[in-house]
Design a protein around this motif. Structure first.
Motif, mmCIF file in Angstrom:
data_model
loop_
_atom_site.group_PDB
_atom_site.id
_atom_site.type_symbol
_atom_site.label_atom_id
_atom_site.label_comp_id
_atom_site.label_asym_id
_atom_site.label_seq_id
_atom_site.Cartn_x
_atom_site.Cartn_y
_atom_site.Cartn_z
ATOM 1 N N THR A 20 0.786 -1.134 -0.001
ATOM 2 C CA THR A 20 -0.089 -0.019 -0.022
ATOM 3 C C THR A 20 0.849 1.246 -0.029
ATOM 4 O OG1 THR A 20 -1.394 -1.156 1.311
ATOM 5 C CG2 THR A 20 -1.989 1.033 1.054
ATOM 6 N N ALA A 23 -0.705 4.540 -0.579
ATOM 7 C CA ALA A 23 -1.139 5.683 -0.150
ATOM 8 C C ALA A 23 -2.623 5.343 -0.053
ATOM 9 C CB ALA A 23 -1.078 6.969 -1.220
ATOM 10 N N GLY A 77 -0.547 3.266 -13.465
ATOM 11 C CA GLY A 77 0.575 3.972 -13.977
ATOM 12 C C GLY A 77 1.625 2.911 -14.382
ATOM 13 N N THR A 122 3.992 1.279 -12.271
ATOM 14 C CA THR A 122 4.044 0.215 -11.244
ATOM 15 C C THR A 122 2.949 0.179 -10.284
ATOM 16 O OG1 THR A 122 5.294 1.678 -9.646
ATOM 17 C CG2 THR A 122 6.653 0.218 -11.433
ATOM 18 N N SER A 123 2.001 1.174 -10.340
ATOM 19 C CA SER A 123 1.035 1.508 -9.440
ATOM 20 C C SER A 123 -0.321 1.422 -10.022
ATOM 21 C CB SER A 123 1.290 3.132 -8.695
ATOM 22 O OG SER A 123 0.848 4.076 -9.697
ATOM 23 N N VAL A 172 -3.881 3.486 -3.269
ATOM 24 C CA VAL A 172 -2.801 3.270 -4.323
ATOM 25 C C VAL A 172 -1.952 2.111 -3.750
ATOM 26 C CG1 VAL A 172 -0.847 4.285 -5.634
ATOM 27 C CG2 VAL A 172 -2.759 5.844 -5.079
ATOM 28 N N VAL A 182 1.167 -0.754 -5.047
ATOM 29 C CA VAL A 182 2.182 -0.606 -5.840
ATOM 30 C C VAL A 182 2.656 -2.247 -6.001
ATOM 31 C CG1 VAL A 182 4.776 0.103 -6.105
ATOM 32 C CG2 VAL A 182 3.109 1.669 -5.299
ATOM 33 N N VAL A 191 5.452 -5.095 -6.281
ATOM 34 C CA VAL A 191 6.831 -5.179 -6.046
ATOM 35 C C VAL A 191 7.202 -6.621 -6.196
ATOM 36 C CG1 VAL A 191 6.821 -3.439 -4.263
ATOM 37 C CG2 VAL A 191 6.144 -5.666 -3.467
ATOM 38 N N PRO A 224 9.505 -1.809 -6.986
ATOM 39 C CA PRO A 224 8.353 -1.743 -7.669
ATOM 40 C C PRO A 224 8.740 -2.426 -9.304
ATOM 41 C CG PRO A 224 8.855 0.433 -6.835
ATOM 42 C CD PRO A 224 10.127 -0.471 -6.386
ATOM 43 N N ARG A 228 -1.080 13.469 -6.675
ATOM 44 C CA ARG A 228 -0.464 12.893 -5.595
ATOM 45 C C ARG A 228 1.185 13.106 -5.950
ATOM 46 N NH1 ARG A 228 -3.819 8.121 -7.217
ATOM 47 N NH2 ARG A 228 -5.576 8.538 -5.833
ATOM 48 N N LYS A 229 1.764 13.203 -7.126
ATOM 49 C CA LYS A 229 2.906 13.423 -7.545
ATOM 50 C C LYS A 229 3.309 14.684 -6.898
ATOM 51 C CE LYS A 229 4.912 10.387 -10.659
ATOM 52 N NZ LYS A 229 4.985 9.416 -11.813
ATOM 53 N N ARG A 287 3.853 14.804 -3.385
ATOM 54 C CA ARG A 287 5.198 14.222 -3.066
ATOM 55 C C ARG A 287 6.230 15.159 -3.154
ATOM 56 N NH1 ARG A 287 3.127 10.053 -5.410
ATOM 57 N NH2 ARG A 287 4.899 9.573 -7.069
HETATM 58 C C1 COA Z 1 5.368 2.139 -2.311
HETATM 59 C C2 COA Z 1 7.049 2.056 -2.447
HETATM 60 C C3 COA Z 1 7.204 0.595 -2.861
HETATM 61 C C4 COA Z 1 7.245 3.089 -3.613
HETATM 62 O O1 COA Z 1 8.676 2.888 -3.804
HETATM 63 P P1 COA Z 1 9.695 3.858 -4.400
HETATM 64 O O2 COA Z 1 11.019 3.769 -4.369
HETATM 65 O O3 COA Z 1 9.208 5.423 -3.802
HETATM 66 O O4 COA Z 1 9.484 3.877 -5.893
HETATM 67 P P2 COA Z 1 9.029 4.889 -6.815
HETATM 68 O O5 COA Z 1 9.240 6.257 -6.580
HETATM 69 O O6 COA Z 1 9.724 4.290 -8.382
HETATM 70 O O7 COA Z 1 7.325 4.919 -7.028
HETATM 71 C C5 COA Z 1 6.634 3.685 -7.448
HETATM 72 C C6 COA Z 1 5.316 3.747 -7.804
HETATM 73 O O8 COA Z 1 4.686 4.321 -6.635
HETATM 74 C C7 COA Z 1 3.986 5.615 -6.729
HETATM 75 N N1 COA Z 1 4.096 6.091 -5.596
HETATM 76 C C8 COA Z 1 5.122 6.083 -4.474
HETATM 77 N N2 COA Z 1 4.796 6.757 -3.470
HETATM 78 C C9 COA Z 1 3.593 7.040 -3.545
HETATM 79 C C10 COA Z 1 2.532 7.834 -2.773
HETATM 80 N N3 COA Z 1 2.932 8.248 -1.410
HETATM 81 N N4 COA Z 1 1.438 7.790 -3.099
HETATM 82 C C11 COA Z 1 1.084 7.533 -4.448
HETATM 83 N N5 COA Z 1 1.971 7.066 -5.256
HETATM 84 C C12 COA Z 1 3.045 6.671 -4.828
HETATM 85 C C13 COA Z 1 4.744 6.370 -7.834
HETATM 86 O O9 COA Z 1 3.922 7.239 -8.431
HETATM 87 C C14 COA Z 1 5.137 5.134 -8.770
HETATM 88 O O10 COA Z 1 4.001 4.703 -9.570
HETATM 89 P P3 COA Z 1 4.218 4.496 -11.091
HETATM 90 O O11 COA Z 1 5.145 3.530 -11.402
HETATM 91 O O12 COA Z 1 2.788 4.059 -11.635
HETATM 92 O O13 COA Z 1 4.438 5.863 -11.809
HETATM 93 C C15 COA Z 1 7.786 2.598 -1.164
HETATM 94 O O14 COA Z 1 7.604 3.950 -0.733
HETATM 95 C C16 COA Z 1 7.273 1.462 -0.083
HETATM 96 O O15 COA Z 1 7.694 0.454 0.067
HETATM 97 N N6 COA Z 1 6.706 2.163 1.023
HETATM 98 C C17 COA Z 1 6.178 1.613 2.143
HETATM 99 C C18 COA Z 1 4.844 0.590 1.871
HETATM 100 C C19 COA Z 1 4.299 0.064 3.041
HETATM 101 O O16 COA Z 1 4.859 -0.441 3.724
HETATM 102 N N7 COA Z 1 2.915 -0.049 3.034
HETATM 103 C C20 COA Z 1 2.437 -0.400 4.128
HETATM 104 C C21 COA Z 1 1.915 0.629 5.137
HETATM 105 S S1 COA Z 1 1.173 -0.110 6.569
#
Ligand code: COA
Length: 158
Positions: free
Chosen positions: A57, A59, A85, A87-88, A113, A115, A117, A123, A150-151, A154
């Motif tokens: 997850t 977001a 998107g 990867t999302s 949202v 992703v 993995v 991703p 969202r982008k 961030r």
């Molecule tokens: C989500 C996660 C894998 C993204 O990894 P990252 O290194 O930021 O990767 P990227 O910047 O390449 O983003 C990957 C995709 O995620 C999306 N994304 C990343 N952070 C996001 C956010 N906060 N909100 C929405 N989309 C988001 C990006 O837009 C991108 O989408 P796209 O490929 O479709 O364009 C990483 O931030 C993560 O592991 N977060 C923790 C997740 C978690 O533990 N969740 C459970 C919570 S209890």
């Protein structure tokens, strides 16, 4: 390799619960945290079905609580992909309270949202979405706007 595409209906998921006391807050209404857990779970299932991969997850937004629900109510959650998107995936989850005649009233709408993995939590790309109906087209256009918003959020640091 050619990009794969899937339909919204390929991953659409519905989940039903009968409200019991353990789901209530101190005021006798459905506990918001319980609902958020159900929303996260159904959105995960939708995203796993679409991507055929592990997901995480990223977001949850637009979480609007419109009505409460009480004990013995039937709660229905419906999840479907609205936008992808690279990867999302954006999953819309509607939650309804259903009366004894099967009539449903929306009590919550959320956009989640997810992703996809790999085994190292990196991703990975997801299948495209075949947008077929007018409703799906409208959802997709809304999804594009939310994706860009969202982008921007961030970049601005929140
Ligand atoms: C989500 C996660 C894998 C993204 O990894 P990252 O290194 O930021 O990767 P990227 O910047 O390449 O983003 C990957 C995709 O995620 C999306 N994304 C990343 N952070 C996001 C956010 N906060 N909100 C929405 N989309 C988001 C990006 O837009 C991108 O989408 P796209 O490929 O479709 O364009 C990483 O931030 C993560 O592991 N977060 C923790 C997740 C978690 O533990 N969740 C459970 C919570 S209890």
């Amino acid at each position: 390799m050619d990009k794969r595409y899937k339909r919204v209906s390929d991953s659409q998921t519905e989940q039903t619960y009968l409200m019991r006391h353990s789901y209530l807050n101190g005021y006798g209404n459905l506990f918001g945290g319980q609902l958020m857990s159900w929303i996260d779970e159904i959105a995960s299932i939708v995203a796993m079905r679409h991507s055929e991969a592990d997901i995480t997850t990223a977001a949850i937004d637009n979480l609007n609580f419109k009505e409460g629900a009480n004990v013995n109510d039937v709660i229905v959650l419906r999840g479907k992909i609205t936008h992808v998107g690279t990867t999302s995936m954006e999953v819309r989850v509607d939650t309804y309270v259903e009366n004894r005649h099967g009539m449903r009233k929306v009590i919550n709408r959320a956009y989640v949202v997810m992703v996809a993995v790999d085994e190292n939590h990196h991703p990975i790309s997801v299948p495209g979405l075949l947008v077929e109906t007018e409703t799906e087209k409208v959802e997709w256009e809304g999804g594009v706007k939310r994706y860009q918003l969202r982008k921007k959020r961030r970049v601005e640091g929140f």
